[in-house]
Design a protein around this motif. Sequence first.
Motif, PDB file in Angstrom:
ATOM      1  N   LEU A  81       0.800  -1.220   0.000  1.00 17.42           N
ATOM      2  CA  LEU A  81       0.000   0.000   0.000  1.00 17.42           C
ATOM      3  C   LEU A  81       0.835   1.274   0.000  1.00 17.42           C
ATOM      4  N   ARG A  82       2.133   1.162   0.285  1.00 19.24           N
ATOM      5  CA  ARG A  82       2.995   2.343   0.227  1.00 19.24           C
ATOM      6  C   ARG A  82       3.457   2.666  -1.195  1.00 19.24           C
ATOM      7  N   VAL A  83       3.314   1.723  -2.110  1.00 22.83           N
ATOM      8  CA  VAL A  83       3.774   1.951  -3.479  1.00 22.83           C
ATOM      9  C   VAL A  83       3.134   3.192  -4.100  1.00 22.83           C
ATOM     10  N   PRO A  84       1.798   3.384  -4.022  1.00 22.93           N
ATOM     11  CA  PRO A  84       1.222   4.595  -4.614  1.00 22.93           C
ATOM     12  C   PRO A  84       1.770   5.879  -4.003  1.00 22.93           C
ATOM     13  N   LEU A  85       2.023   5.879  -2.697  1.00 27.14           N
ATOM     14  CA  LEU A  85       2.539   7.085  -2.047  1.00 27.14           C
ATOM     15  C   LEU A  85       3.943   7.404  -2.544  1.00 27.14           C
ATOM     16  N   TYR A  86       4.799   6.391  -2.607  1.00 20.72           N
ATOM     17  CA  TYR A  86       6.157   6.617  -3.073  1.00 20.72           C
ATOM     18  C   TYR A  86       6.185   6.964  -4.560  1.00 20.72           C
ATOM     19  N   ALA A  87       5.295   6.346  -5.334  1.00 20.31           N
ATOM     20  CA  ALA A  87       5.248   6.636  -6.768  1.00 20.31           C
ATOM     21  C   ALA A  87       4.851   8.085  -7.015  1.00 20.31           C
ATOM     22  N   LYS A  88       3.891   8.594  -6.248  1.00 20.00           N
ATOM     23  CA  LYS A  88       3.443   9.970  -6.429  1.00 20.00           C
ATOM     24  C   LYS A  88       4.477  10.962  -5.898  1.00 20.00           C
ATOM     25  N   ALA A  89       5.112  10.607  -4.786  1.00 22.06           N
ATOM     26  CA  ALA A  89       6.109  11.507  -4.203  1.00 22.06           C
ATOM     27  C   ALA A  89       7.424  11.460  -4.966  1.00 22.06           C
ATOM     28  N   ARG A  90       7.657  10.371  -5.725  1.00 22.59           N
ATOM     29  CA  ARG A  90       8.883  10.172  -6.498  1.00 22.59           C
ATOM     30  C   ARG A  90      10.131  10.102  -5.616  1.00 22.59           C
ATOM     31  N   ARG A  91       9.936   9.681  -4.374  1.00 21.23           N
ATOM     32  CA  ARG A  91      11.079   9.526  -3.473  1.00 21.23           C
ATOM     33  C   ARG A  91      10.650   8.715  -2.268  1.00 21.23           C
ATOM     34  N   PHE A  92      11.605   8.051  -1.628  1.00 15.68           N
ATOM     35  CA  PHE A  92      11.343   7.372  -0.377  1.00 15.68           C
ATOM     36  C   PHE A  92      11.269   8.408   0.747  1.00 15.68           C
ATOM     37  N   ALA A  93      10.642   8.021   1.839  1.00 17.25           N
ATOM     38  CA  ALA A  93      10.655   8.865   3.022  1.00 17.25           C
ATOM     39  C   ALA A  93      12.075   8.887   3.591  1.00 17.25           C
ATOM     40  N   LYS A  94      12.438   9.981   4.224  1.00 20.46           N
ATOM     41  CA  LYS A  94      13.759  10.103   4.839  1.00 20.46           C
ATOM     42  C   LYS A  94      13.725   9.486   6.227  1.00 20.46           C
ATOM     43  N   GLY A  95      14.572   8.491   6.445  1.00 24.16           N
ATOM     44  CA  GLY A  95      14.616   7.818   7.723  1.00 24.16           C
ATOM     45  C   GLY A  95      13.941   6.460   7.650  1.00 24.16           C
ATOM     46  N   PHE A  96      14.490   5.480   8.314  1.00 22.98           N
ATOM     47  CA  PHE A  96      13.927   4.146   8.481  1.00 22.98           C
ATOM     48  C   PHE A  96      14.058   3.314   7.209  1.00 22.98           C
ATOM     49  N   GLU A  97      13.335   3.673   6.163  1.00 21.88           N
ATOM     50  CA  GLU A  97      13.376   2.911   4.920  1.00 21.88           C
ATOM     51  C   GLU A  97      14.438   3.508   3.993  1.00 21.88           C
ATOM     52  N   THR A  98      15.686   3.139   4.229  1.00 19.83           N
ATOM     53  CA  THR A  98      16.803   3.704   3.480  1.00 19.83           C
ATOM     54  C   THR A  98      16.997   2.961   2.159  1.00 19.83           C
ATOM     55  N   ALA A  99      17.806   3.555   1.283  1.00 13.49           N
ATOM     56  CA  ALA A  99      18.111   2.912   0.005  1.00 13.49           C
ATOM     57  C   ALA A  99      18.802   1.572   0.220  1.00 13.49           C
ATOM     58  N   ASN A 100      19.739   1.515   1.169  1.00 13.76           N
ATOM     59  CA  ASN A 100      20.439   0.256   1.435  1.00 13.76           C
ATOM     60  C   ASN A 100      19.472  -0.843   1.838  1.00 13.76           C
ATOM     61  N   ARG A 101      18.482  -0.488   2.655  1.00 20.04           N
ATOM     62  CA  ARG A 101      17.524  -1.503   3.100  1.00 20.04           C
ATOM     63  C   ARG A 101      16.602  -1.930   1.969  1.00 20.04           C
ATOM     64  N   ALA A 102      16.285  -1.017   1.073  1.00 18.59           N
ATOM     65  CA  ALA A 102      15.505  -1.383  -0.107  1.00 18.59           C
ATOM     66  C   ALA A 102      16.290  -2.354  -0.979  1.00 18.59           C
ATOM     67  N   TYR A 103      17.580  -2.062  -1.203  1.00 20.16           N
ATOM     68  CA  TYR A 103      18.412  -2.961  -2.009  1.00 20.16           C
ATOM     69  C   TYR A 103      18.600  -4.309  -1.308  1.00 20.16           C
ATOM     70  N   ALA A 104      18.684  -4.299   0.023  1.00 22.66           N
ATOM     71  CA  ALA A 104      18.814  -5.555   0.769  1.00 22.66           C
ATOM     72  C   ALA A 104      17.591  -6.439   0.558  1.00 22.66           C
ATOM     73  N   SER A 105      16.409  -5.832   0.509  1.00 22.52           N
ATOM     74  CA  SER A 105      15.185  -6.591   0.261  1.00 22.52           C
ATOM     75  C   SER A 105      15.176  -7.169  -1.147  1.00 22.52           C
ATOM     76  N   VAL A 106      15.584  -6.367  -2.117  1.00 24.29           N
ATOM     77  CA  VAL A 106      15.638  -6.840  -3.502  1.00 24.29           C
ATOM     78  C   VAL A 106      16.632  -7.990  -3.632  1.00 24.29           C
ATOM     79  N   ALA A 107      17.793  -7.858  -2.995  1.00 31.81           N
ATOM     80  CA  ALA A 107      18.804  -8.922  -3.055  1.00 31.81           C
ATOM     81  C   ALA A 107      18.275 -10.210  -2.431  1.00 31.81           C
ATOM     82  N   ALA A 108      17.530 -10.092  -1.335  1.00 32.98           N
ATOM     83  CA  ALA A 108      16.970 -11.278  -0.691  1.00 32.98           C
ATOM     84  C   ALA A 108      15.963 -11.982  -1.593  1.00 32.98           C
ATOM     85  N   LEU A 109      15.092 -11.209  -2.235  1.00 34.37           N
ATOM     86  CA  LEU A 109      14.111 -11.811  -3.147  1.00 34.37           C
ATOM     87  C   LEU A 109      14.804 -12.461  -4.341  1.00 34.37           C
ATOM     88  N   LEU A 110      15.809 -11.809  -4.886  1.00 41.90           N
ATOM     89  CA  LEU A 110      16.552 -12.382  -6.012  1.00 41.90           C
ATOM     90  C   LEU A 110      17.301 -13.647  -5.590  1.00 41.90           C
TER      91      LEU A 110
END
Length: 337
Positions: A220-249
């Motif tokens: 449910l956060r996808v629409p918010l991030y898509a409209k804002a064109r950026r992640f929120a600052k704090g907590f959900e960092t780029a490194n943690r996003a990449y870590a999730s992608v690496a785990a799924l891959l």
Amino acid sequence: MNTPRTVSVIIPNYNGGRTLELCLRSVLTQHHRPAEVIVVDDCSTDDSVAIAERAGARVVRTPRNSGCGVARNLGATHASGAVLFFVDSDVALEPDAISSALSVLGSEPTIGAVCGIEHPVPLLNNSLVARFRALQYHYWSASSEGNVSFLFPNICAIRADVFAELGPFSAALRQTEEVDYGYRLSRRYRLRLTSAVRGRHDHDARLVTLLRKLFQRGRLRVPLYAKARRFAKGFETANRAYASVAALLAVVSTVLPLAAGALAAAVPVLLFAVSVGLDAGMYRFVLREQGPAFLGYFTVMQFLVNVTIAASVAVGAAQWIASRRFRVLYDTPAVTS
């Protein structure tokens, strides 16, 4: 600066009878006593209302079960304090939480809200899953300490005039209202996350419950991030996003040896190592706090969490592309403005 002194504590509650008494006790024994304590009951079916009334809290009720955002909004309409202090019914505050929040709010005129950081030990330490989540959530929050754009409404003090200016939490965003509100608030004011304000949280005790919740929130956060064109600052960092992608891959790539031979077995192992390495500080923290045995359990759990988060974002992105209803349902001018 003059620090606002009158505080209205607002506690959204739905079937929180297991922890509500601990929450209320922590509020009523604060070093800085609140002017009022408002429990907003969201159509509970347990004994929550009776617990709140016995403690002397004012109880107001939502007409239908509508989620934490709506409950907070209703509490705010009944509050009279110069500061609204939101605390969830499954959180017990440290005794100096309110006084520390007031001190931070009064330190700079640009600070509109202050969010606290949860203790690494859960309120009710009743399962390995709860211990895992407490450590993970604490580290992700504590490592983001400072000015953020991600609201942590489970422990949050916001000036009443700022809340009136920004307007209420979005009723349409039942599980992502804090992301939207954090964007809105941080555009005009500083949103401060600080370890000076602390509390203990009764984290989910079952793995299925935790993963289901994380999947829904990520989707449910996808629409918010898509409209804002950026992640929120704090907590959900780029490194943690990449870590999730690496785990799924890593999971997806386990089929490679069938097509490419035994050497391809190194690919999922490498991706798993990348996933761990991208948040290495968290694993070092867990090792210091709990030792190597628990670290092994924690690493497996975090891998499952990362896979769930990446999968949820993939599903959310597919819905965003394919479903106009999904886009319209979560269309919020606050994010796109």
